[in-house]
Design a protein around this motif. Structure first.
Motif, PDB file in Angstrom:
ATOM      1  N   CYS A  23      78.477 -15.379  90.824  1.00  0.00           N
ATOM      2  CA  CYS A  23      77.122 -14.711  90.416  1.00  0.00           C
ATOM      3  C   CYS A  23      76.001 -15.617  91.255  1.00  0.00           C
ATOM      4  CB  CYS A  23      76.834 -14.460  89.034  1.00  0.00           C
ATOM      5  SG  CYS A  23      75.230 -13.954  88.462  1.00  0.00           S
TER       6      CYS A  23
ATOM      7  N   VAL B 227      85.154 -14.957  89.930  1.00  0.00           N
ATOM      8  CA  VAL B 227      83.869 -14.107  89.645  1.00  0.00           C
ATOM      9  C   VAL B 227      82.709 -14.848  90.144  1.00  0.00           C
ATOM     10  CG1 VAL B 227      82.305 -12.679  87.942  1.00  0.00           C
ATOM     11  CG2 VAL B 227      84.928 -12.531  87.761  1.00  0.00           C
TER      12      VAL B 227
ATOM     13  N   ARG C 188      78.098  -6.742  87.372  1.00  0.00           N
ATOM     14  CA  ARG C 188      77.129  -6.505  88.828  1.00  0.00           C
ATOM     15  C   ARG C 188      75.828  -5.927  88.462  1.00  0.00           C
ATOM     16  NH1 ARG C 188      80.800  -4.560  91.774  1.00  0.00           N
ATOM     17  NH2 ARG C 188      81.340  -6.476  92.795  1.00  0.00           N
TER      18      ARG C 188
ATOM     19  N   ILE D 247      77.817 -12.954  81.706  1.00  0.00           N
ATOM     20  CA  ILE D 247      78.841 -12.570  82.710  1.00  0.00           C
ATOM     21  C   ILE D 247      79.945 -13.607  82.545  1.00  0.00           C
ATOM     22  CG2 ILE D 247      78.957 -13.070  85.238  1.00  0.00           C
ATOM     23  CD1 ILE D 247      76.150 -12.164  85.527  1.00  0.00           C
TER      24      ILE D 247
ATOM     25  N   SER E 216      73.138 -11.301  92.457  1.00  0.00           N
ATOM     26  CA  SER E 216      74.100 -10.557  93.187  1.00  0.00           C
ATOM     27  C   SER E 216      75.553 -11.193  92.466  1.00  0.00           C
ATOM     28  CB  SER E 216      74.140 -10.655  94.574  1.00  0.00           C
ATOM     29  OG  SER E 216      74.519 -11.794  94.935  1.00  0.00           O
ATOM     30  N   LEU E 217      76.502 -10.232  92.468  1.00  0.00           N
ATOM     31  CA  LEU E 217      77.776 -10.741  91.920  1.00  0.00           C
ATOM     32  C   LEU E 217      78.678 -10.215  92.928  1.00  0.00           C
ATOM     33  CD1 LEU E 217      78.888 -11.107  88.295  1.00  0.00           C
ATOM     34  CD2 LEU E 217      80.335  -9.532  89.964  1.00  0.00           C
ATOM     35  N   SER E 218      79.739 -11.135  93.218  1.00  0.00           N
ATOM     36  CA  SER E 218      80.884 -10.799  93.884  1.00  0.00           C
ATOM     37  C   SER E 218      82.391 -11.354  93.303  1.00  0.00           C
ATOM     38  CB  SER E 218      80.948 -11.815  95.116  1.00  0.00           C
ATOM     39  OG  SER E 218      80.771 -12.917  94.940  1.00  0.00           O
TER      40      SER E 218
ATOM     41  N   ILE F  62      83.689  -5.097  85.456  1.00  0.00           N
ATOM     42  CA  ILE F  62      83.045  -5.659  86.686  1.00  0.00           C
ATOM     43  C   ILE F  62      81.564  -5.187  87.096  1.00  0.00           C
ATOM     44  CG2 ILE F  62      83.450  -5.919  89.202  1.00  0.00           C
ATOM     45  CD1 ILE F  62      85.094  -7.647  87.499  1.00  0.00           C
ATOM     46  N   SER F  63      81.546  -3.729  86.906  1.00  0.00           N
ATOM     47  CA  SER F  63      80.362  -2.950  87.154  1.00  0.00           C
ATOM     48  C   SER F  63      79.570  -3.465  86.524  1.00  0.00           C
ATOM     49  CB  SER F  63      80.394  -1.405  87.563  1.00  0.00           C
ATOM     50  OG  SER F  63      80.977  -1.069  86.128  1.00  0.00           O
TER      51      SER F  63
ATOM     52  N   ALA G 127      73.635  -8.856  86.918  1.00  0.00           N
ATOM     53  CA  ALA G 127      73.450  -9.852  87.848  1.00  0.00           C
ATOM     54  C   ALA G 127      72.181  -9.162  88.592  1.00  0.00           C
ATOM     55  CB  ALA G 127      74.443 -10.109  89.037  1.00  0.00           C
ATOM     56  N   GLU G 128      72.088  -8.083  88.954  1.00  0.00           N
ATOM     57  CA  GLU G 128      71.050  -7.309  89.859  1.00  0.00           C
ATOM     58  C   GLU G 128      69.783  -7.289  88.795  1.00  0.00           C
ATOM     59  OE1 GLU G 128      72.875  -3.623  90.999  1.00  0.00           O
ATOM     60  OE2 GLU G 128      73.974  -4.611  92.526  1.00  0.00           O
TER      61      GLU G 128
ATOM     62  N   GLU H 130      88.039  -1.868  90.938  1.00  0.00           N
ATOM     63  CA  GLU H 130      86.543  -1.468  90.857  1.00  0.00           C
ATOM     64  C   GLU H 130      86.358  -0.044  90.103  1.00  0.00           C
ATOM     65  OE1 GLU H 130      83.765  -2.856  91.401  1.00  0.00           O
ATOM     66  OE2 GLU H 130      83.982  -4.051  93.015  1.00  0.00           O
TER      67      GLU H 130
END
Length: 363
Positions: free
Chosen positions: A352, A350, A327, A273, A336-338, A323-324, A330-331, A317
């Protein structure tokens, strides 16, 4: 109340015994809570938990009337703890025998004892035999699981060695070639006619592409430290210094808190990431400064990558998979990622988050 009450209504000063019982229960609950939370427990603590279990179970059986009390079944999970914790046959045989002797004495002397006319001695023998069967079964399952894990470790080690061979090959060939290409382009830029804007633009774009290729080639090289057991802060520190050396974009690492022993998957995902966020900062954001943050708190682990670039478009997005993918990574480790981006020139962050307990090594 059973510890301080007698049928003849006489009360006895069992306060000390009751106090010790409370201490034992509290201590035992703490140990079992740590086991349920999958924290690292040594075999000595597992033995202590099993011993306290046996004492508490025996106390309940004595108070409850001896052999006829159904609570004897609680001996089995208590003995299973030792079967899981120790690979030594002698240890669990001796411990099971001691518990069996204790239960046999309680059965004979507590309450009404054994009723031979009802063949209670055979029932007692069956219960004790079941103790050994449970311990043997759990120990065999535990041994099989240990063998499976050792095989997995060996496979991971082989995979790691293959990765390191590939990394060394990349370093000795492709990465060196890309570096020489970038030097050649920089020399061409110095020698080129500055008035030829098209030539200068082409050379500049080619140099940026060469640097981007060099940066991507450094990912497997620096990531090798993850599989060597290095902390994520050390690996990222090296990677960030490499980023600045290749791209000439100043970057720094800021750490808060002490890093716990994280598992390989968590460290790998955090590294990827951070790498992808740094790549975006260089390729797209036109950033002049980047800050990577690592925060280790009691409840979570936070990774952040913030740049001062031109920010992201409103439809970022939908514009790509970068970015996806971050994310999804992270999942995959329960996090989670924002992404936070201000207006033009506002920079991008970014962030996480990963639950600390999920990331601890061995979970």
């Amino acid at each position: 109340m059973l510890l301080v009450y007698r049928p003849d209504n006489e009360t006895y000063p069992y306060a000390l015994l009751a106090g010790l019982l409370i201490v034992f229960v509290g201590f035992n609950a703490g140990l079992h809570g740590a086991i349920l939370l999958r924290k690292t427990i040594t075999w000595r603590w597992m033995f202590a938990a099993s011993a306290i279990d046996a004492l508490l179970i025996s106390s309940v059986i004595v108070v409850g009337g001896g052999f006829q009390h159904f609570f004897f079944v609680a001996y089995y999970p208590a003995l299973a703890l030792i079967a899981v914790a120790s690979t030594s046959i002698a240890v669990w045989v001796i411990w099971t025998t001691l518990v069996a002797i204790l239960y046999a004495l309680i059965s004979v002397y507590a309450g009404e004892g054994l009723d031979l006319s009802m063949r209670d001695e055979k029932t007692l023998f069956a219960r004790i035999l079941a103790m050994y069967i449970v311990v043997i079964t759990v120990n065999l399952i535990s041994r099989i699981e240990r063998m499976r894990r050792r095989a997995a470790v060996r496979s991971e080690r082989i995979l790691f060695e293959e990765r390191m061979d590939v990394s060394r090959t990349i370093h000795d060939t492709t990465a060196q070639s890309a570096y020489m290409v970038s030097l050649g382009i920089e020399t061409a830029l110095d020698l080129a006619d500055k008035s030829n804007e098209r030539l200068m633009s082409t050379l500049g774009a080619t140099l940026a592409l060469a640097k981007s290729a060099m940066w991507e080639l450094r990912r497997p090289l620096n990531m090798g430290g993850i599989f060597e057991g290095k902390m994520i802060s050390d690996v990222l520190g090296t990677h960030i210094r490499t980023f600045t050396a290749i791209t000439s974009v100043p970057a720094k690492l800021q750490q808060s808190g002490e890093e716990p022993p994280l598992d390989v998957e968590t460290r790998s995902v955090l590294f990827l990431i951070a790498h992808n966020a740094l790549t975006n900062a260089f390729r797209h954001a036109e950033a002049s400064n980047v800050t990577v943050g690592l925060e280790f708190s009691r409840g979570r682990i936070q990774l952040s990558v913030a740049d001062d670039g031109k920010g992201l478009p409103e439809d970022f997005e939908e514009g790509g998979h970068g970015i996806s993918n971050m994310r999804l990574d992270a999942e995959r480790i329960g996090g989670s990622l924002s992404v936070e981006s201000g207006e033009a020139g506002g920079g991008t962050s970014v962030i996480c988050h990963v639950p600390r307990q999920r990331a601890i090594k061995g979970d």
